[in-house]
Design a protein around this motif. Structure first.
Motif, PDB file in Angstrom:
ATOM      1  N   ASP A 129       0.868  -1.177   0.000  1.00  0.00           N
ATOM      2  CA  ASP A 129       0.000   0.000   0.000  1.00  0.00           C
ATOM      3  C   ASP A 129       0.909   1.232   0.000  1.00  0.00           C
ATOM      4  OD1 ASP A 129      -1.423   2.255   0.932  1.00  0.00           O
ATOM      5  OD2 ASP A 129      -2.948   0.957   1.811  1.00  0.00           O
ATOM      6  N   PRO A 130       0.842   2.083  -1.051  1.00  0.00           N
ATOM      7  CA  PRO A 130       1.795   3.192  -1.148  1.00  0.00           C
ATOM      8  C   PRO A 130       1.812   4.079   0.095  1.00  0.00           C
ATOM      9  CG  PRO A 130       0.428   3.073  -3.109  1.00  0.00           C
ATOM     10  CD  PRO A 130      -0.082   2.028  -2.178  1.00  0.00           C
ATOM     11  N   ALA A 131       0.642   4.347   0.693  1.00  0.00           N
ATOM     12  CA  ALA A 131       0.612   5.224   1.864  1.00  0.00           C
ATOM     13  C   ALA A 131       1.355   4.568   3.037  1.00  0.00           C
ATOM     14  CB  ALA A 131      -0.832   5.523   2.257  1.00  0.00           C
ATOM     15  N   LEU A 132       1.154   3.268   3.215  1.00  0.00           N
ATOM     16  CA  LEU A 132       1.842   2.587   4.314  1.00  0.00           C
ATOM     17  C   LEU A 132       3.338   2.447   4.028  1.00  0.00           C
ATOM     18  CD1 LEU A 132      -1.062   0.205   5.113  1.00  0.00           C
ATOM     19  CD2 LEU A 132       0.043   1.674   6.781  1.00  0.00           C
ATOM     20  N   ALA A 133       3.672   2.294   2.753  1.00  0.00           N
ATOM     21  CA  ALA A 133       5.106   2.222   2.398  1.00  0.00           C
ATOM     22  C   ALA A 133       5.786   3.547   2.763  1.00  0.00           C
ATOM     23  CB  ALA A 133       5.273   1.918   0.917  1.00  0.00           C
TER      24      ALA A 133
ATOM     25  N   ASN B  39       3.897  -6.058  -9.268  1.00  0.00           N
ATOM     26  CA  ASN B  39       3.062  -5.034  -9.914  1.00  0.00           C
ATOM     27  C   ASN B  39       2.886  -3.774  -9.052  1.00  0.00           C
ATOM     28  OD1 ASN B  39       1.768  -7.208  -8.646  1.00  0.00           O
ATOM     29  ND2 ASN B  39      -0.220  -6.309  -9.112  1.00  0.00           N
ATOM     30  N   PHE B  40       3.356  -3.808  -7.813  1.00  0.00           N
ATOM     31  CA  PHE B  40       3.251  -2.609  -6.976  1.00  0.00           C
ATOM     32  C   PHE B  40       4.502  -1.736  -7.056  1.00  0.00           C
ATOM     33  CE2 PHE B  40       0.316  -5.631  -5.160  1.00  0.00           C
ATOM     34  CZ  PHE B  40      -0.811  -4.867  -4.967  1.00  0.00           C
ATOM     35  N   LEU B  41       5.532  -2.266  -7.697  1.00  0.00           N
ATOM     36  CA  LEU B  41       6.829  -1.592  -7.711  1.00  0.00           C
ATOM     37  C   LEU B  41       6.746  -0.138  -8.222  1.00  0.00           C
ATOM     38  CD1 LEU B  41       9.946  -2.314  -7.350  1.00  0.00           C
ATOM     39  CD2 LEU B  41       9.927  -2.823  -9.778  1.00  0.00           C
ATOM     40  N   PRO B  42       6.147   0.094  -9.418  1.00  0.00           N
ATOM     41  CA  PRO B  42       6.138   1.475  -9.925  1.00  0.00           C
ATOM     42  C   PRO B  42       5.405   2.436  -8.994  1.00  0.00           C
ATOM     43  CG  PRO B  42       5.479  -0.081 -11.641  1.00  0.00           C
ATOM     44  CD  PRO B  42       5.513  -0.847 -10.359  1.00  0.00           C
ATOM     45  N   GLU B  43       4.275   1.982  -8.444  1.00  0.00           N
ATOM     46  CA  GLU B  43       3.451   2.874  -7.632  1.00  0.00           C
ATOM     47  C   GLU B  43       4.152   3.255  -6.319  1.00  0.00           C
ATOM     48  OE1 GLU B  43      -0.433   1.414  -7.598  1.00  0.00           O
ATOM     49  OE2 GLU B  43      -1.271   3.244  -6.713  1.00  0.00           O
TER      50      GLU B  43
ATOM     51  N   LYS C 184       7.397   3.333  -5.805  1.00  0.00           N
ATOM     52  CA  LYS C 184       8.526   4.226  -6.091  1.00  0.00           C
ATOM     53  C   LYS C 184       8.006   5.648  -6.341  1.00  0.00           C
ATOM     54  CE  LYS C 184      12.163   2.513  -8.364  1.00  0.00           C
ATOM     55  NZ  LYS C 184      12.907   1.933  -9.500  1.00  0.00           N
ATOM     56  N   TYR C 185       6.885   5.730  -7.055  1.00  0.00           N
ATOM     57  CA  TYR C 185       6.277   7.019  -7.358  1.00  0.00           C
ATOM     58  C   TYR C 185       5.872   7.734  -6.066  1.00  0.00           C
ATOM     59  CZ  TYR C 185       2.769  10.339  -9.032  1.00  0.00           C
ATOM     60  OH  TYR C 185       2.044  11.468  -9.263  1.00  0.00           O
ATOM     61  N   ALA C 186       5.252   6.964  -5.151  1.00  0.00           N
ATOM     62  CA  ALA C 186       4.776   7.568  -3.893  1.00  0.00           C
ATOM     63  C   ALA C 186       5.947   8.181  -3.120  1.00  0.00           C
ATOM     64  CB  ALA C 186       4.060   6.514  -3.040  1.00  0.00           C
ATOM     65  N   VAL C 187       7.056   7.465  -3.059  1.00  0.00           N
ATOM     66  CA  VAL C 187       8.211   7.984  -2.310  1.00  0.00           C
ATOM     67  C   VAL C 187       8.746   9.253  -2.983  1.00  0.00           C
ATOM     68  CG1 VAL C 187      10.569   7.471  -1.539  1.00  0.00           C
ATOM     69  CG2 VAL C 187       8.802   5.708  -1.393  1.00  0.00           C
ATOM     70  N   ARG C 188       8.700   9.277  -4.299  1.00  0.00           N
ATOM     71  CA  ARG C 188       9.214  10.467  -4.998  1.00  0.00           C
ATOM     72  C   ARG C 188       8.343  11.705  -4.759  1.00  0.00           C
ATOM     73  NH1 ARG C 188      10.054   6.884  -9.242  1.00  0.00           N
ATOM     74  NH2 ARG C 188       8.340   7.772 -10.422  1.00  0.00           N
ATOM     75  N   LYS C 189       7.093  11.467  -4.332  1.00  0.00           N
ATOM     76  CA  LYS C 189       6.162  12.594  -4.137  1.00  0.00           C
ATOM     77  C   LYS C 189       6.351  13.298  -2.794  1.00  0.00           C
ATOM     78  CE  LYS C 189       2.360  13.322  -5.820  1.00  0.00           C
ATOM     79  NZ  LYS C 189       1.749  14.316  -6.682  1.00  0.00           N
ATOM     80  N   VAL C 190       6.991  12.650  -1.836  1.00  0.00           N
ATOM     81  CA  VAL C 190       7.076  13.257  -0.490  1.00  0.00           C
ATOM     82  C   VAL C 190       8.523  13.587  -0.127  1.00  0.00           C
ATOM     83  CG1 VAL C 190       5.055  12.084   0.487  1.00  0.00           C
ATOM     84  CG2 VAL C 190       7.275  10.967   0.579  1.00  0.00           C
TER      85      VAL C 190
ATOM     86  N   CYS D  73      -1.876  10.666   4.469  1.00  0.00           N
ATOM     87  CA  CYS D  73      -0.720  10.285   3.653  1.00  0.00           C
ATOM     88  C   CYS D  73      -1.176   9.963   2.223  1.00  0.00           C
ATOM     89  CB  CYS D  73      -0.059   9.073   4.307  1.00  0.00           C
ATOM     90  SG  CYS D  73       1.462   8.607   3.547  1.00  0.00           S
ATOM     91  N   ARG D  74      -2.316   9.273   2.125  1.00  0.00           N
ATOM     92  CA  ARG D  74      -2.839   8.902   0.802  1.00  0.00           C
ATOM     93  C   ARG D  74      -3.163  10.160  -0.001  1.00  0.00           C
ATOM     94  NH1 ARG D  74      -3.709   3.935   0.466  1.00  0.00           N
ATOM     95  NH2 ARG D  74      -4.639   3.420   2.470  1.00  0.00           N
ATOM     96  N   ASP D  75      -3.813  11.126   0.670  1.00  0.00           N
ATOM     97  CA  ASP D  75      -4.139  12.398  -0.021  1.00  0.00           C
ATOM     98  C   ASP D  75      -2.862  13.056  -0.521  1.00  0.00           C
ATOM     99  OD1 ASP D  75      -6.760  12.126   0.417  1.00  0.00           O
ATOM    100  OD2 ASP D  75      -6.867  13.521   2.134  1.00  0.00           O
ATOM    101  N   ARG D  76      -1.865  12.999   0.323  1.00  0.00           N
ATOM    102  CA  ARG D  76      -0.606  13.671   0.018  1.00  0.00           C
ATOM    103  C   ARG D  76       0.042  13.109  -1.260  1.00  0.00           C
ATOM    104  NH1 ARG D  76       2.494  15.574  -1.658  1.00  0.00           N
ATOM    105  NH2 ARG D  76       4.446  16.549  -1.057  1.00  0.00           N
ATOM    106  N   ILE D  77      -0.071  11.789  -1.450  1.00  0.00           N
ATOM    107  CA  ILE D  77       0.604  11.181  -2.602  1.00  0.00           C
ATOM    108  C   ILE D  77      -0.326  10.941  -3.780  1.00  0.00           C
ATOM    109  CG2 ILE D  77       2.425  10.059  -1.251  1.00  0.00           C
ATOM    110  CD1 ILE D  77       0.844   7.540  -1.188  1.00  0.00           C
ATOM    111  N   ALA D  78      -1.610  11.299  -3.618  1.00  0.00           N
ATOM    112  CA  ALA D  78      -2.584  10.982  -4.669  1.00  0.00           C
ATOM    113  C   ALA D  78      -2.206  11.678  -5.968  1.00  0.00           C
ATOM    114  CB  ALA D  78      -3.966  11.413  -4.239  1.00  0.00           C
TER     115      ALA D  78
END
Ligand code: PEP
Ligand code: MG
Length: 579
Positions: free
Chosen positions: A514-518, A534-538, A540-546, A574-579
């Motif tokens: 779960d990107p927010a929990l990651a 299949n979660f790898l891209p998402e 990585k993207y989430a971490v790049r957003k914060v 956190c989810r809102d933040r990376i959405a």
């Protein structure tokens, strides 16, 4: 629930959207799935019944001849009696009326008849009378098996892709069909973090559970739209619903494709801190689902699935070849092989373990390896041989005490010595890590960290043991809550202890998918997460957003939360933040 309600709400288990015809998988423990049959298909259903009765009668003639030849005419007479039982017009009328009046499949009608015959049997007095009544039900069991076998054979040899509907989410339900034909899995019951759920996520197959009465509402060939993001299933969507569902699926696919394009970028926060993102795999096929160079390596190879795919224990050479293929594909990147983690619901058909009342607390993981040391030795030999010239790491499952680690090291050292004596190449140093998934480890971590090179948190098990909620038991699935203050506190404690001891730490349980929990794990101070491909891209993207500072702040809020609701509020932020 009124039948016109066409959207059923359940629990989202594996994300994704899929639409297509549904097929009800045979329910476990000999139950028979009851399907609804459309009025216009009833004649066809009754004809299926007649065909199955004819096939069962032919089968009885065949058995009669066989027994007559081998044992004599007298012994074979029973099959003639069975054929006559099937010609009983009263019984046939009963089955037909169930099919036509209740508009259900022929299997269900025959099953109802068998149950009625068995019920009347129970009221009879005397063993011999009972035995006779049992014979009356027997021929109908052959009819039922014929119906199910024909249905299964036709279904398995077909080519279309389908949604599998099951009474319970089990590994069988997820692997019933080849991956290419499996659109989604929906089930009446099942746990979000059960091994079957882990498999569904690893396969990238949308999955929704917690749908009571689902199978009874299925009709042969009915179209269903499965939303694995929100946990809903729409039955027979209208044309316009289908269109808007397909548009959403297209938008989702486009977003995934866009994320994939960026998957080569590192998971580096806006203030320049990196999180390693590794991949969990169960089989060699999973290697096709991602580009190795987009990952930081394999953080968890669940080797037990390689064992489960075979009819017997794989030999040392067979394992060597498998592990070597993994290493070669991941060349230059770490490959973390977890030693055999069987037990619980991960059983090997050829290795019968005793029936246990509490399998989750029983003979599992490292406990089996330390008891059956030759199993572990063969696996270690194969792994060490395959790891020569590669970045092999070993990971021990279900460790509960420092003694488990010390005992394993002893075996490991012995294996290294004997390989060296036999002239095999091996790496000078192979890091050995442990899974943190048993709560006792939380209290002994500083001591245990002195004996391992790294740790990986198995949140799937850690949550079940912390909360005393069986991850595979559908009856308590609602109580299985990773977003629990105790879980957050435990995770923070582990990350802090590892930082202090300067030992690398990762989270490989499905919570990290779960990107927010990651992002929260990143904020707590874990060095890595390991997720299904299949979660790898998402992730990585989430971490790049914060920024790391923000992630730390969110993690602090999650750890300070006093209830599940409060943790969820932080996760939502956190989810809102990376959405
Ligand atoms: C875990 O327990 O979180 C884990 C990664 O291992 P498994 O799901 O295979 O038990
Ligand atoms: Mg585990």
């Amino acid at each position: 629930m009124p039948s016109r309600v066409r959207i059923i709400h359940g629990t989202a288990v594996s994300p994704g959207l899929a639409i297509g015809p549904v097929h009800a998988a045979r329910a476990p423990s000999q139950q028979v799935a009851t399907w609804s049959v459309r009025a216009e298909d009833l004649d066809h259903e009754v004809e299926r019944l007649h065909q199955a009765i004819r096939a069962a009668s032919d089968e009885m003639t065949r058995r009669q001849r066989l027994v007559a030849n081998q044992a004599g005419e007298k012994e074979a007479e029973i099959f003639a009696v069975h054929r006559m039982v099937l010609q009983d017009p009263g019984a046939l009328r009963q089955v037909e009326s169930v099919v036509r009046n209740q508009r259900v499949n022929a299997e269900s009608g025959v099953h109802a008849l068998i149950q009625r015959l068995q019920a009347s049997l129970r009221q009879l007095e005397g063993d011999s009378v009972r035995a006779y009544a049992a014979d009356i039900a027997d021929p109908w069991r052959v009819v039922l098996d014929t119906l199910l076998a024909v249905d299964n054979a036709e279904f398995l040899s077909a080519e279309d892709s389908v949604v599998i509907a099951a009474a319970e989410l089990t590994p069988q339900a997820v692997t019933f069909l080849e991956r290419g034909r499996l659109l989604a899995v929906i089930a009446e019951t099942g746990g979000r973090f059960s091994h079957a759920a882990v498999l569904a996520r690893a396969f990238g197959v949308p999955c929704v559970v917690g749908l009571p009465g689902l199978i009874g509402r299925m009709e042969r060939g009915m179209i269903v739209a499965v939303d694995g993001d929100h946990g809903t299933v729409q039955l027979s969507p209208s044309e316009s619903d289908t269109k808007s569902f397909e548009q959403r699926a297209e938008r989702r696919a486009a977003r995934q494709a866009a994320l994939k394009v960026e998957a080569n970028l590192p998971a580096e926060s806006t203030d320049g801190v990196r999180l390693s993102v590794l991949v969990n795999i169960e089989s060699l096929r999973d290697l096709e689902m991602f580009r190795p160079e987009h990952s930081d390596g394999l953080g968890l190879v669940r080797t037990e699935f390689l064992y489960m795919e075979r009819p017997q224990f794989p030999s040392e050479d067979e394992q060597f070849r498998l592990y070597r293929r993994l290493m070669e594909r991941m060349v230059g990147l770490p490959v973390t092989l977890r030693t055999l983690d069987i037990g619980g619901d991960k059983q090997l058909s050829y290795f019968k373990t005793p029936k246990e009342n509490n399998p989750a607390l029983g003979w599992r993981g490292i406990r089996i390896s330390l008891e059956w040391q030759d199993l572990l030795r063969v696996q270690l030999r194969a792994a060490l041989r395959a790891g020569a010239g590669h970045e092999l790491r070993l990971l021990l499952p279900m460790v509960a005490s420092v003694e488990d680690v010390i005992a394993t090291h002893k075996i490991f050292d012995g294996v290294r010595e004997s390989l060296a004596e036999q002239g095999y190449d091996q790496e000078n140093s192979v890091p050995v890590g442990m899974m943190v998934e048993v709560p006792s480890v939380l209290f002994c971590l500083p001591e245990m960290l002195a004996h391992v090179d790294f740790i990986s948190v198995g949140t799937n098990d850690l949550v079940q043991y912390l909360l005393a909620v069986d991850r595979d038991n559908p009856w308590v699935a609602k109580l299985y809550e990773p977003q629990h203050p105790a879980v957050m506190a435990a995770l923070q404690q582990i990350a802090t202890a590892c930082r202090k001891a300067k030992k690398p730490s990762s989270v490989c349980g499905d919570l990290a998918c779960d990107p927010a929990l990651a992002v929260l794990m990143f904020g707590m101070g874990f060095d890595a997460v390991s997720v299904a491909p299949n979660f790898l891209p998402e992730i990585k993207y989430a971490v790049r957003k914060v920024s790391h500072a923000e992630a730390k702040e969110l993690a602090r809020a999650a750890v300070e939360a006093r209830s599940c609701a409060e943790v969820k509020q932080v996760v939502a932020r956190c989810r809102d933040r990376i959405a």
